[in-house]
Each structure stands twice: as C-alpha cells, then as structure tokens.
Design a protein around this motif. Structure first.
Motif, PDB file in Angstrom:
ATOM      1  N   THR A  96       0.849  -1.180   0.000  1.00 60.10           N
ATOM      2  CA  THR A  96       0.000   0.000   0.000  1.00 60.10           C
ATOM      3  C   THR A  96       0.888   1.234   0.000  1.00 60.10           C
ATOM      4  OG1 THR A  96      -1.958   1.008   1.021  1.00 60.10           O
ATOM      5  CG2 THR A  96      -0.242   0.196   2.518  1.00 60.10           C
ATOM      6  N   GLN A  97       0.288   2.391   0.241  1.00 61.78           N
ATOM      7  CA  GLN A  97       1.031   3.645   0.250  1.00 61.78           C
ATOM      8  C   GLN A  97       1.130   4.205   1.661  1.00 61.78           C
ATOM      9  OE1 GLN A  97      -2.153   4.747  -2.456  1.00 61.78           O
ATOM     10  NE2 GLN A  97      -2.321   6.730  -1.430  1.00 61.78           N
ATOM     11  N   ALA A  98       2.222   4.912   1.929  1.00 59.77           N
ATOM     12  CA  ALA A  98       2.398   5.551   3.234  1.00 59.77           C
ATOM     13  C   ALA A  98       1.685   6.886   3.302  1.00 59.77           C
ATOM     14  CB  ALA A  98       3.887   5.744   3.525  1.00 59.77           C
ATOM     15  N   LEU A  99       1.438   7.486   2.147  1.00 60.54           N
ATOM     16  CA  LEU A  99       0.718   8.757   2.070  1.00 60.54           C
ATOM     17  C   LEU A  99      -0.771   8.444   2.020  1.00 60.54           C
ATOM     18  CD1 LEU A  99       1.354  11.881   1.713  1.00 60.54           C
ATOM     19  CD2 LEU A  99       0.731  11.517  -0.672  1.00 60.54           C
ATOM     20  N   THR A 100      -1.374   8.278   3.192  1.00 60.12           N
ATOM     21  CA  THR A 100      -2.770   7.874   3.274  1.00 60.12           C
ATOM     22  C   THR A 100      -3.296   8.152   4.667  1.00 60.12           C
ATOM     23  OG1 THR A 100      -4.326   6.058   2.868  1.00 60.12           O
ATOM     24  CG2 THR A 100      -2.261   5.495   3.970  1.00 60.12           C
ATOM     25  N   PHE A 101      -4.602   8.042   4.824  1.00 60.95           N
ATOM     26  CA  PHE A 101      -5.230   8.118   6.142  1.00 60.95           C
ATOM     27  C   PHE A 101      -4.953   6.814   6.888  1.00 60.95           C
ATOM     28  CE2 PHE A 101      -9.244   7.705   8.725  1.00 60.95           C
ATOM     29  CZ  PHE A 101      -8.894   8.655   9.665  1.00 60.95           C
ATOM     30  N   ILE A 102      -4.925   6.886   8.202  1.00 64.39           N
ATOM     31  CA  ILE A 102      -4.537   5.755   9.046  1.00 64.39           C
ATOM     32  C   ILE A 102      -5.392   4.508   8.820  1.00 64.39           C
ATOM     33  CG2 ILE A 102      -6.031   6.527  10.947  1.00 64.39           C
ATOM     34  CD1 ILE A 102      -2.529   4.922  11.315  1.00 64.39           C
TER      35      ILE A 102
END
Length: 381
Positions: A96-102
C-alpha cells in the motif's frame, strides 16, 4: 506573502459568502434526509435490517457499475473485510502507500497482516505502479500459491491503492503490475465516491473495493461504508460475514465462521439514500468550485491540484501545493488564524510508532508531497 494569504482568505470567504468560521468539509442536507429519517423511525426498523439498507446497496451497485454492494458500519470496516475476502491472512503482507489516512494501514493490521509502504505518483498522490513494479522486480518471488517477499519470506497477498482526495490512481498500469505477480488489488475508494478512471468508477476495477460515508465525505450517512465487487459469490460472502456469519433460521443462532457485526443501521442507510439522490448536484458544485479555485490560485502563483488525464475526480478535498515546508506552515497558520480551516496532508504512515518497522522504499515523492500539500475548504456551497 502576507498579502497573498490575505487574498486567499478573502477569496474563500467570497465563495462561501460568510464572515464566520469556514470548515474544511461539512455535510449538506437539502433533500429528503429528514423525510427518510422520520419514515425509518415510524417503521421502527432503525437498526440493521430495513428497506433503506437494501435500497442503498442497490444505489451503490448502480452508481459503481458493480455486481454486488454491501452496506457496512464505516469505511475502515469495508477495507478490513475486503482484504480478508481477497485472501489476506495473519502473517501476510499487503502493498500500500504511506501517504494515506490511518484507516488504510489499520485495516491491514486488523487482519493480522503487515503493510509494505511504496511510493506514490506526484500527479495522482496515489500508489505508483512504477514503484510497485520496481519493488516486485527486486523482492518478488512467484510460487505456486502466489507472490512472496524474498526479504521476509512472507506472502504478499494483496495490493491496496488509495485514491487520494478522490484523484484516481493509474489503475491500468497498477492492475497490470499486480496481475504479473498474481497479487489481487483491493481498492481503498473511501474518498472517491463519484470519481472515474477511463469511464469506470473507482472501487470497481480491482477484485473488491471499499467506500466511506463519514460526516466529512462527499455524501454522508453519519457513519457508514460500503463494499463493492463484481464477484457475486464474494459479495454474498461479504454480506454474510458482516452480518455476524449467522446461518439463516427463524429463531436459532448458529454461526459457522468468525463474522463481524459491521451492519449499517437502517437509520444511517435512510440518510445515505437521501444523500445519494443529491450526489450529482454535489459533484457539479464541487467541480465548479475547483474550476474557480484553479483560476484564482494560478493568478496568485500557487499550484492548485487538478484531475489527471483520462480521469474524472470528485474533488472531495481540494488542495494546493506550496513551494516548501516553510511556505506550507505559513499558509496553514494564517488561514486557520483567520477562520478558514486548512490542514496539511497526513503524516506518512512509517513515521507513526506502530508502523515504523514496516518495509518501505525511498518514499521520495511521498515526502515531497508531505512537506507541501494543504487541503482547503471544499464543502458544497
């Protein structure tokens, strides 16, 4: 810079025609919301069974062009169940991506799995197919039962892109990359109701997808979410799992799987149905606001984020890209001090203590965006 920021505050106030505090994204109730809620109360079916739940699921199927939609209690629950149905098991890994909502990362952890954080594209702010390809070429190993991570020995059982702020990721390239390595794609479409990639609604292109209808989303059910899929058997199973995996019976209680009490109450579904009736108008208003923002910020020398080629974004949360962290911080302070709510993009997931040890790549684009992106008021007017 101060004069430029004063212009920003004045412009936003002009769009919303108010001198009061302007929130980032508040709901609008201007249709059948009250009537449907009263109808639900009068029916006494306010909990997890009712006509509005069925109606909302059909509305979601029609909008997304999918075979089956399942209403659930929130967006996080939709992702948690979607990942389980895609085959994610305890000890597995999910790209997945680290730039995302928790919620994106938490949904993975709730399944006992571990996230692998890969970089995003600068144009979409969503998971980069190039980064996924690069990672799998270095660490991927195809076995009889799927793809494994050579660095950890764990199975990579899913890939979950998030359509950041409603801007669709480059789905064709991502689906191709994952198909090559036999990795199913689970779409985190929580923020992208009303967004399309090459004419296809977000959430409908992977194996399964999840949406959110939190109070700050394009439409809201107060709290709520939905799972969508074109795999009918998977959709039926999703409905079964989210209704506690109870075997149908007039009065006996027997459950043959570990299910979840993730049912959307009929009361919330009534609100969702009324909001869905308003969606077309909401999206039109938001696109008009985005167009006005784009012209204004171009004149001010500030980059306003717009949809990419072959996509139609819902412009859920609109955003600007500042020159650097200092300019970002000045923008945030001045606007918030003057009653116009703005906020930075999320802290990258691997900076949080519970995900600090997760495998990741360089995150060059994600870190660039983390320092520069600011959300601005995006409510329907």
């Amino acid at each position: 810079m101060m004069n430029k920021l004063q212009q920003v505050v004045s412009f936003v106030r002009d769009q919303y025609k108010t001198d009061k505090f302007i929130p980032l994204h508040e709901p609008r109730f201007r249709g059948n919301e009250k009537a449907y809620l009263l109808d639900t109360i009068d029916s006494t079916f306010v909990s997890s069974v009712g006509a509005y739940v069925d109606k909302f699921e059909l509305m979601m199927q029609e909008l997304t062009g999918t075979t089956k939609a399942i209403a659930v209690v929130n967006g996080t629950a939709s992702l948690q169940v979607a990942l389980r149905l895609a085959g994610v098991r305890p000890g597995d890994e999910v790209i997945t991506q680290a730039l995302t909502f928790i919620a994106t990362a938490n949904a993975i952890a709730y399944n006992g799995a571990v996230p692998i954080f890969l970089d995003v594209d600068l144009d979409t702010m969503g998971l980069s197919p190039y980064a996924v390809n690069l990672f799998l070429e270095e660490f991927g190993e195809l076995r009889e039962d799927g793809c494994y991570n050579k660095a950890t020995g764990k199975k990579i059982s899913a890939c979950m892109p998030m359509h950041t702020f409603g801007f669709p990721v480059h789905m064709d390239e991502l689906l191709q990359a994952c198909a090559k390595w036999n990795i199913p794609v689970v779409e985190d479409a929580a923020e992208s109701l009303g967004s399309y990639y090459k004419g296809k609604h977000t959430g409908s292109m992977g194996l399964i997808g999840g949406f959110s209808f939190n109070g700050n989303k394009t439409i809201t059910s107060g709290g709520g979410g939905a799972i969508v899929t074109n795999n009918l058997d998977m959709g039926i199973h999703a409905k079964y799992l989210t209704t506690t995996a109870k075997k149908p019976h007039p009065y006996e209680f027997f459950h043959d799987e570990m299910g979840y009490n993730f049912r959307m109450p009929n009361l919330n579904a009534a609100l969702a149905c009324a909001q869905m009736e308003e969606l077309e108008g909401f999206l039109a208003d938001k696109r008009k606001l985005a167009s006005e923002y784009e012209v204004f910020f171009q004149h001010e020398g500030i980059k306003f984020r717009t949809e990419t080629q072959d996509t139609k974004a819902n412009y859920w949360l609109m955003c600007v890209e500042l020159a650097d962290r200092t300019e970002r911080d000045n923008f945030l302070k001045f606007t918030n001090d003057n009653g116009v709510m703005t906020r930075p993009i999320w802290t990258l997931m691997y900076r949080l203590p519970m995900y600090a040890s997760s495998q990741r790549d360089t995150q060059r684009n994600a870190e660039f965006l983390e320092e520069r992106i600011v959300n601005i008021p995006s409510s329907v007017r």
